[in-house]
Scaffold this motif. Sequence first.
Motif, PDB file in Angstrom:
ATOM      1  N   UNK A 111       9.736  14.729   1.180  1.00  0.00           N
ATOM      2  CA  UNK A 111      11.039  14.864   0.514  1.00  0.00           C
ATOM      3  C   UNK A 111      11.867  15.963   1.172  1.00  0.00           C
ATOM      4  N   UNK A 112      13.169  15.751   1.228  1.00  0.00           N
ATOM      5  CA  UNK A 112      14.034  16.738   1.854  1.00  0.00           C
ATOM      6  C   UNK A 112      15.488  16.352   1.750  1.00  0.00           C
ATOM      7  N   UNK A 113      16.270  16.804   2.726  1.00  0.00           N
ATOM      8  CA  UNK A 113      17.735  16.712   2.613  1.00  0.00           C
ATOM      9  C   UNK A 113      18.388  15.853   3.684  1.00  0.00           C
ATOM     10  N   UNK A 114      17.625  15.221   4.559  1.00  0.00           N
ATOM     11  CA  UNK A 114      18.215  14.419   5.637  1.00  0.00           C
ATOM     12  C   UNK A 114      18.234  12.940   5.246  1.00  0.00           C
ATOM     13  N   UNK A 160      13.016   9.453  -1.532  1.00  0.00           N
ATOM     14  CA  UNK A 160      12.005  10.446  -1.906  1.00  0.00           C
ATOM     15  C   UNK A 160      12.358  11.207  -3.180  1.00  0.00           C
ATOM     16  N   UNK A 161      13.331  10.743  -3.954  1.00  0.00           N
ATOM     17  CA  UNK A 161      13.630  11.424  -5.219  1.00  0.00           C
ATOM     18  C   UNK A 161      12.342  11.597  -6.012  1.00  0.00           C
ATOM     19  N   UNK A 162      12.087  12.811  -6.519  1.00  0.00           N
ATOM     20  CA  UNK A 162      10.786  13.075  -7.157  1.00  0.00           C
ATOM     21  C   UNK A 162      10.433  12.134  -8.305  1.00  0.00           C
ATOM     22  N   UNK A 163      11.428  11.693  -9.062  1.00  0.00           N
ATOM     23  CA  UNK A 163      11.128  10.807 -10.179  1.00  0.00           C
ATOM     24  C   UNK A 163      11.105   9.337  -9.785  1.00  0.00           C
ATOM     25  N   UNK A 164      11.148   9.081  -8.461  1.00  0.00           N
ATOM     26  CA  UNK A 164      11.125   7.696  -7.978  1.00  0.00           C
ATOM     27  C   UNK A 164      10.020   7.475  -6.953  1.00  0.00           C
ATOM     28  N   UNK A 165      10.003   8.261  -5.882  1.00  0.00           N
ATOM     29  CA  UNK A 165       8.982   8.170  -4.819  1.00  0.00           C
ATOM     30  C   UNK A 165       8.848   6.745  -4.291  1.00  0.00           C
ATOM     31  N   UNK A 166       9.955   6.212  -3.822  1.00  0.00           N
ATOM     32  CA  UNK A 166       9.970   4.849  -3.289  1.00  0.00           C
ATOM     33  C   UNK A 166       9.728   4.893  -1.783  1.00  0.00           C
ATOM     34  N   UNK A 167       8.626   4.300  -1.337  1.00  0.00           N
ATOM     35  CA  UNK A 167       8.362   4.179   0.104  1.00  0.00           C
ATOM     36  C   UNK A 167       8.017   2.728   0.395  1.00  0.00           C
ATOM     37  N   UNK A 168       9.057   1.915   0.610  1.00  0.00           N
ATOM     38  CA  UNK A 168       8.886   0.492   0.892  1.00  0.00           C
ATOM     39  C   UNK A 168       9.015   0.260   2.385  1.00  0.00           C
ATOM     40  N   UNK A 207       0.837  -1.208   0.000  1.00  0.00           N
ATOM     41  CA  UNK A 207       0.000   0.000   0.000  1.00  0.00           C
ATOM     42  C   UNK A 207       0.876   1.263   0.000  1.00  0.00           C
ATOM     43  N   UNK A 208       1.934   1.283   0.816  1.00  0.00           N
ATOM     44  CA  UNK A 208       2.800   2.456   0.868  1.00  0.00           C
ATOM     45  C   UNK A 208       3.443   2.712  -0.490  1.00  0.00           C
ATOM     46  N   UNK A 209       3.899   1.659  -1.136  1.00  0.00           N
ATOM     47  CA  UNK A 209       4.517   1.822  -2.452  1.00  0.00           C
ATOM     48  C   UNK A 209       3.508   2.334  -3.478  1.00  0.00           C
ATOM     49  N   UNK A 210       2.334   1.739  -3.472  1.00  0.00           N
ATOM     50  CA  UNK A 210       1.317   2.095  -4.457  1.00  0.00           C
ATOM     51  C   UNK A 210       0.782   3.500  -4.204  1.00  0.00           C
ATOM     52  N   UNK A 211       0.397   3.761  -2.948  1.00  0.00           N
ATOM     53  CA  UNK A 211      -0.181   5.067  -2.621  1.00  0.00           C
ATOM     54  C   UNK A 211       0.862   6.179  -2.634  1.00  0.00           C
ATOM     55  N   UNK A 212       2.118   5.823  -2.403  1.00  0.00           N
ATOM     56  CA  UNK A 212       3.168   6.838  -2.391  1.00  0.00           C
ATOM     57  C   UNK A 212       3.613   7.285  -3.754  1.00  0.00           C
ATOM     58  N   UNK A 233      13.259  14.153   4.184  1.00  0.00           N
ATOM     59  CA  UNK A 233      14.155  12.996   4.087  1.00  0.00           C
ATOM     60  C   UNK A 233      14.574  12.800   2.638  1.00  0.00           C
ATOM     61  N   UNK A 234      15.862  12.580   2.428  1.00  0.00           N
ATOM     62  CA  UNK A 234      16.340  12.209   1.086  1.00  0.00           C
ATOM     63  C   UNK A 234      16.175  10.704   0.888  1.00  0.00           C
ATOM     64  N   UNK A 235      16.732   9.925   1.783  1.00  0.00           N
ATOM     65  CA  UNK A 235      16.541   8.476   1.760  1.00  0.00           C
ATOM     66  C   UNK A 235      16.596   7.951   3.180  1.00  0.00           C
ATOM     67  N   UNK A 236      15.978   6.801   3.379  1.00  0.00           N
ATOM     68  CA  UNK A 236      15.834   6.212   4.709  1.00  0.00           C
ATOM     69  C   UNK A 236      16.070   4.718   4.607  1.00  0.00           C
TER      70      UNK A 236
END
Length: 898
Positions: free
Chosen positions: A339-342, A322-330, A221-226, A366-369
């Motif tokens: 999206x951000x810089x941390x 959170x890269x705009x052309x990716x939006x990966x939230x797994x 759901x997070x991947x799809x909705x994100x 967040x940039x990546x987590x």
Amino acid sequence: MTQHDLSDRPPVHALLADGTTVRIRPVRPGDHDQIEGLYEEMSPENLRLRFFSPCRSSARLSADRACAPARPGYRALLAEAQGRVIGLGEYETGDDKDTAEVAIAVADGLHHRGVGTLLVEHLVSAARADGITALTADALSENREVLKLFADLGLRTERCFEGPEVRCTIALDQSDTYLTAVEERGRTADVVSLKPLLRPKTVAVVGAGRRAGSVGRAILHQLHAGGYSGRLFAVNPAARSILGVPSYPSVGALPRTPDLAVVAVPAAAVPMTAEECGRAGVRALVVVTAGLDADQGHALLTACRSYDMRLVGPNCLGISNTEPDLSLDATFAAGHPCPGTAGVAVQSGGVGIALLDGLSRLGIGVSSFASLGDKYDVSGNDMLQWWESDGRTGLALLHLESFGNPRAFSRTARRVTRRMPVLTVDAGRTEAGRKAAASHTAAATTRTMTRGALFTQAGITATRSAGELLETAALLHAQPLPAGPRVAIVTNAGGVGVLAADACAEAGLALPAPTLELSGDLLAVLPEGAAAGNPVDATAAVTEQQLGECVDRIMRYGGIDAVLVALVPTAVAAATGDDLVRSLTGAAGRRAKPVAVIRLEQGLPVELLPAAEGGSIPSYAEPQAAARALAHAAHRAAWLARPAGTVPDLNGVETDRARTLVADHLAAHPDGGWLDPRTCADLLTCYGIPQIPWAWAETEDQAVMAADRLRGADGRVVMKAHWPELVHKSDQQAVHLDLRGDQQIRSAFRDLRTRFAGLMTGVVLQPLAARGTELFAGVVQDQVFGPLVLFGLGGTATEVLADHAARLAPLTDHDVHDLITSPRCAPLLFGARGGGPVGLGRLEQLLLRLSRMAADLPQLAEADFNPVLATPDGVTVLDARIRLVPCRPQDPYLRRLR
């Protein structure tokens, strides 16, 4: 030269330049056919370059040599990928045991991927352990690839041309240039290997359920909705579609091979799922499943290594980019990170959720987590290298409960911290915390002092809680660094100013009094009744304009590095609390010094208030939080202002002799133990560590004769009992001081012999030392972190007072300075109380030589110099104890995966 047996060492995995995982291991007799095949499959041209002629018989002869029974001076290592031999590296010594000839072979079609370089790095590490100081290699002058390989290693290389051939001589000195080159190759390979994990084009969620509340369904759901922009699949044999995402019965049945598979199946099914993913060509796994036992965990990691997959987890929350052309939230967090810089990496999923929520609320984003979980593979070190290269991250936040390779982590962190703030929560500071961490991560944890040394030396900002981490991140994100620790406090309520002043003093910040000129300038713009001290009491009647002008004048004053504004809402002035804050935020973007606000009525611990001209200003609900954040910022500024330290060269060091002493002792004492006084003194001599004159005696008459030789001008000597297990002589009353004349020597010896009958093996006699400052210097070899050098107040009270500082070896010149100045006793060394300064240069030399000894000798488990007598004329070790344990040398900087 001592040759260390490597044949029984387990294989290690490492990354090639293209991110591919390979296995490096010693050659075994059963490898003959594969090695012969490696050469037989080479083109005639590559055979000619390798053997100087395209003779096919060279293949069999080379395989015979590599697989022959073990012989002194010969090493052979294989590189394997998915069970296939893709490279062979070997060296052999001749008459000169300090030099070995090296040869490298790489399978056709696999050149330019770093196979040969990786093999040479591992051969260099083995050669150094064997005492080899140089490698030589013969090549045809037209063989540009192998010549470039040697030239780019980072080691000093000389070439000698002899007709069509070139002889390369590679010096194996342990230079920082070589470590930096290895580090850069490792960073490049690591970042490439993480792309399928953090920038996947296709993702599959294995174990996504149809039932609401399952972890796999939540991640899907997070991947799809994100808004994930790539192809997304579910794997569930009982469904064709879940949440509108197409579902397939197995990974092998997917219409496209995923780069990343998120595994949310029961623990028992994880190894089989990983194997299936590997066979299908998946390049990365995120395993959120918890509760794997040792066998399941081993099978999971084996599958990842065998099939060239990077792994996050198990027992984790997931990953995000959170890269705009990716939006990966797994992840299975409740919300999507902004999206951000941390960049954020945590071992605890709960801490991860708190940090994601806090960073999103603050607007840092967040940039990546990565939730690392049990951290089988991908670690904080990997994430630091990713953030260093991703072009988006400006702030790194870590929550690590354990460290896999702290020395490699330290080198990475020192480099990254020069480019961006790296913050961490110092987790597991207490015994209860350490037990919880060990239980949670199934990993060994480390001492607070050791972690503190790592963080300090690497420039990492260590906080004590997730809340403090966010408070500090807010300031570092929004404001410039202060040039120093000097803070001016401005308040509209005197009592709040006092609280802020206390908080600043407790945090180690300075509150300098303003000059008369500055005081006059401030009073000229503040309401009647204001006080222009520090804190500046602007009174409850201060207006928005007056407060803004007051802060601006302080900011222009050169004696202040930061301004802390403590405000409370009042009904006295026309300006509201928000008006007063706006007077500060309006010009926040133009200020070169940091400004922070304290608002006691604020509901949240920290907020970032938007500035009228862009940027933001941090606002804190507690004075302590603001002061801590400013103190962390000041420490970071000081660390950045200081050039990187260097490990000084030391003269008079006999490393080979020291290693021989250690090897001889362990050969006679296979289980290790404390050195006898003679061997201990010999080892110190190898490193030029100054010792007081001494003599050994086993009988009463020998003691009298030794005392006669050692007596100084005043004729007084000291006698110390010795037996191998004796550690605290004073506690055991095993020391006699101020002995004069033969009779006192005999009486003292008889007393010790009587009281310690059956234990005492002899006595050590020394002249009574002059008066001076008694210090302590020592080493503890940490199984995870390596050697830790300790320094502080010595004598009989050293353990009671615990006035010690610590740094990880090898020590740089800056580390030594910090060691000497950090303990509470430091003023005594600089002449406090009229004692005169001690010989600081010689004290620095002692610590550097102790560090070198610890770095050279991994078998050195403990060294205890107590007391070390420091006087204006010099530094002398009065009592030294060293314990050795059997230990196989290990190169902490050798490229290998966890």
